[in-house]
Design an enzyme around this catalytic site. Structure first.
Site, mmCIF file in Angstrom:
data_model
loop_
_atom_site.group_PDB
_atom_site.id
_atom_site.type_symbol
_atom_site.label_atom_id
_atom_site.label_comp_id
_atom_site.label_asym_id
_atom_site.label_seq_id
_atom_site.Cartn_x
_atom_site.Cartn_y
_atom_site.Cartn_z
ATOM 1 N N LYS A 1 70.067 15.854 -27.353
ATOM 2 C CA LYS A 1 71.067 16.869 -27.022
ATOM 3 C C LYS A 1 71.748 16.516 -25.704
ATOM 4 O O LYS A 1 71.143 15.849 -24.861
ATOM 5 C CB LYS A 1 70.376 18.228 -26.853
ATOM 6 C CG LYS A 1 69.925 18.888 -28.144
ATOM 7 C CD LYS A 1 69.304 20.238 -27.848
ATOM 8 C CE LYS A 1 68.777 20.908 -29.100
ATOM 9 N NZ LYS A 1 69.836 21.342 -30.025
ATOM 10 N N GLU B 1 65.073 19.982 -36.401
ATOM 11 C CA GLU B 1 63.611 19.846 -36.486
ATOM 12 C C GLU B 1 62.907 21.139 -36.861
ATOM 13 O O GLU B 1 61.803 21.113 -37.396
ATOM 14 C CB GLU B 1 63.066 19.328 -35.140
ATOM 15 C CG GLU B 1 62.814 20.385 -34.061
ATOM 16 C CD GLU B 1 64.055 21.133 -33.605
ATOM 17 O OE1 GLU B 1 65.165 20.603 -33.794
ATOM 18 O OE2 GLU B 1 63.932 22.257 -33.085
ATOM 19 N N ARG C 1 63.515 23.343 -39.197
ATOM 20 C CA ARG C 1 63.292 23.455 -40.641
ATOM 21 C C ARG C 1 62.176 22.524 -41.100
ATOM 22 O O ARG C 1 61.505 22.797 -42.088
ATOM 23 C CB ARG C 1 64.618 23.196 -41.377
ATOM 24 C CG ARG C 1 65.203 21.855 -41.141
ATOM 25 C CD ARG C 1 66.699 21.789 -41.465
ATOM 26 N NE ARG C 1 67.535 22.462 -40.469
ATOM 27 C CZ ARG C 1 68.852 22.541 -40.534
ATOM 28 N NH1 ARG C 1 69.512 22.007 -41.556
ATOM 29 N NH2 ARG C 1 69.533 23.160 -39.595
HETATM 30 N N1 BES Z 1 66.890 24.773 -31.484
HETATM 31 C C1 BES Z 1 68.130 24.375 -32.034
HETATM 32 C C2 BES Z 1 69.035 25.553 -32.341
HETATM 33 C C3 BES Z 1 69.625 26.238 -31.153
HETATM 34 C C4 BES Z 1 70.846 25.805 -30.639
HETATM 35 C C5 BES Z 1 69.030 27.320 -30.615
HETATM 36 C C6 BES Z 1 71.405 26.471 -29.574
HETATM 37 C C7 BES Z 1 69.594 27.970 -29.557
HETATM 38 C C8 BES Z 1 70.782 27.556 -29.043
HETATM 39 C C9 BES Z 1 67.918 23.637 -33.348
HETATM 40 O O1 BES Z 1 66.747 22.900 -33.442
HETATM 41 C C10 BES Z 1 69.042 22.677 -33.491
HETATM 42 O O2 BES Z 1 69.132 21.781 -32.710
HETATM 43 N N2 BES Z 1 69.871 22.894 -34.496
HETATM 44 C C11 BES Z 1 70.986 22.054 -34.742
HETATM 45 C C12 BES Z 1 71.064 21.821 -36.220
HETATM 46 C C13 BES Z 1 72.011 20.722 -36.610
HETATM 47 C C14 BES Z 1 71.536 19.384 -36.117
HETATM 48 C C15 BES Z 1 72.137 20.715 -38.125
HETATM 49 C C16 BES Z 1 72.231 22.761 -34.234
HETATM 50 O O3 BES Z 1 72.314 23.986 -34.325
HETATM 51 O O4 BES Z 1 73.104 22.091 -33.716
HETATM 52 ZN ZN ZN Z 2 65.207 23.549 -32.259
HETATM 53 MN MN MN Z 3 67.013 20.940 -32.621
#
Ligand code: BES
Ligand code: ZN
Ligand code: MN
Length: 505
Positions: A281, A353, A355
């Site tokens: 990220k 991750e 899911r």
């Molecule tokens: N933990 C994150 C989701 C999240 C994002 C929570 C922002 C709180 C604030 C999750 O694991 C994630 O990274 N999701 C990705 C999914 C994508 C790669 C399909 C996302 O939301 O970008």
């Molecule tokens: Zn996450």
């Molecule tokens: Mn994630």
């Protein structure tokens, strides 16, 4: 904080602080206050230009004719625009101010306000929770001297004024306070940084809850997880230094013999830190990814509340817990794993991750228990923040009755959720050439739905299942930064309703 319910006219209450809720326009209580203060109050109040701002507090001291030292007035806004949400806002504003610490005894009149759809017991339940929640203070990683200088004193005792007292009201107040306590547990866990709140720490917390409430705890370590074959959970844990845990807690409240139990499973995402893994990220606000275990914290909070309230239901809490870290050993995009269900998954994005750890946990609870329903709780997608913001939790699932129950419970608990569709057509987006399914969709769009669609592939036919995406609601950013404890109130309200009715979805 020691709180009680009392039937008494507010003018005669000898408290240091009395908080009165007033409508901005023509509230009959103004005349009543004027009688005691010789018209002084009304003159002051009518001069307040911001008295129509819901939740604003106006502080007066030294008014004659009243037994209290300080009179605080919280605005309910205009009478014609009044809603239960506005009452909530006013109540939470008083709770926050009381927590900041007027010393001595304090009382408020919020329970006396007529709110559509709420009984007196409903009001006391909510007030008990909010006044308890307002006392939250994070101090786990503050040094002793800092701790001593920043403190919420809270008033003591706290008196909730009501029209008629009854054993039911006292029970409702105590129940609300108990839920508030469970919310505080989840907030503390959420706020705790990831160097301290590790999978092992979550497991220890679960074990402590088990001891406290006589729950049955099972903690699986990395070896046991390997032996079971939870390759999806292990794929996420591959790059981590802190080893994963799979945490199970059982609460038996129904009194039914083992063969007849049909527990509800609550499955919570326990990513103690989400770097994204190899699909790293960006670093802005990355610290907030310590909150990626708020689903797990909510599950612990709900089982804690169920035990405190002795709800006559059976629960299984399941928490797959790990960090998601990049390293030479981390999972690569394109890697294929065999999940506990036997289905293979192509991990196209290591940042999807949640899911992956949830699918193995979902399979596990369905194999081990005869379940009546499953609810998973996860900070699953950034897309849900785009769709619903910070107000509503995303709600999806395979059973309309269950979805309606959860939505209504959220409404009643002032912890709202809002449904999104989960039609079969979305499944096409998860196709993979190299595995049974991919962990991300092949197109942009509907990110929260495709996350839920992935999870739905691991639910056996016939089991009512719902998914709560709390990425937007589990914590706040900005200067109020911190975990919220949501959606514990929603879930406890849902369980309370289920305990009181025999119908199930
Ligand atoms: N933990 C994150 C989701 C999240 C994002 C929570 C922002 C709180 C604030 C999750 O694991 C994630 O990274 N999701 C990705 C999914 C994508 C790669 C399909 C996302 O939301 O970008
Ligand atoms: Zn996450
Ligand atoms: Mn994630």
């Amino acid at each position: 904080m020691n709180s009680t319910i009392r039937v008494q006219s507010f003018e005669t209450l000898t408290v240091t602080t009395l908080a009165i809720a007033l409508f901005a326009d023509n509230d009959p209580l103004v005349a009543q206050l004027d009688q005691h203060t010789g018209g002084r109050f009304g003159r002051l109040w009518n001069e307040e230009p911001e008295r129509d701002k819901v939740g604003r507090l106006f502080r007066y001291a030294g008014l004659p004719g009243l037994a209290c030292d300080r009179l605080w007035v919280v605005s309910l806004g205009e009478q014609s625009r009044f809603t239960p949400s506005r009452w909530a806002k006013a109540a939470q504003s008083v709770a926050a101010a009381f927590a900041e610490g007027p010393t001595g005894a304090a009382a408020h009149t919020l329970a006396l306000v007529a709110v559509e759809g709420l009984t007196d017991a409903d009001k006391l339940r909510l007030l008990g929770r909010w006044f308890r929640e307002a006392t939250y203070r994070y101090d786990a990683t503050l040094s002793k001297s800092t701790k001593e200088n920043s403190g919420k004193r809270g008033c003591d005792p706290l008196i909730h004024l009501v029209e008629r007292d009854s054993a039911d009201l006292a029970a409702a107040l105590a129940a609300g306070e108990a839920v508030g306590e469970s919310v505080l547990l989840a907030r503390r866990l959420g706020d705790l940084p990831a160097n301290l709140c590790t999978p092992e720490f979550l497991a220890k917390t679960a074990q402590e809850l088990a001891e406290q409430h006589h729950l049955h705890a099972t903690i699986l370590n990395k070896k046991a997880i390997e032996k079971l074959g939870m390759e999806a959970l292990l794929a996420v844990a591959a790059g981590a230094k802190h080893p994963p845990r799979f945490i199970l807690l059982e609460y038996h409240g129904s009194g039914a013999p083992k063969e007849e139990r049909r527990p509800i499973a609550l499955v919570g995402k326990g990513i103690t830190f989400d770097t994204g893994g190899i699909c790293l990220k960006p670093s802005a606000q990355l610290d907030e990814m310590k909150y990626d275990m708020c689903g797990a914290a909510a599950v612990l909070g709900v089982i804690d509340a169920a035990a405190r309230l002795s709800l006559p239901i059976d629960l299984v809490a399941a928490i797959p817990a790990t960090e998601n870290m990049p390293s030479g050993e981390a999972t690569r995009p394109g890697d294929v794993v065999t999940t506990l269900s036997g289905k293979t998954v192509e991990i196209l994005n290591t940042d999807a991750e949640g899911r992956l750890i949830l699918c193995d946990a979902l399979t596990y609870v369905q194999r081990e228990y005869r379940l009546s329903a499953i609810v998973d709780i996860a900070t699953l997608t950034g897309a849900i923040v785009i769709a619903l913001g910070k107000e509503a939790t995303g709600l999806m699932g395979n059973n309309d009755t269950l979805i309606a129950e959860l939505q209504q419970a959220g409404e009643r608990a002032h912890d709202r959720a809002w449904p999104l569709p989960l039609w079969e057509e979305y499944q096409d987006l998860l196709k993979s050439r190299f595995a049974d399914l991919a962990n991300i969709a092949s197109e942009r769009g509907a990110g929260s739905i495709t996350g839920a669609a992935f999870l739905s592939r691991f639910i056996e036919p016939g089991i009512p299942w719902a998914h709560l995406d709390i990425a937007g609601t589990a914590w706040k950013g900005g200067d109020q930064k911190g975990a919220t404890g949501r959606p514990i109130p929603l879930l406890v309200e849902w369980l309370r309703q289920r305990a009181g009715s025999t119908s199930s979805p």
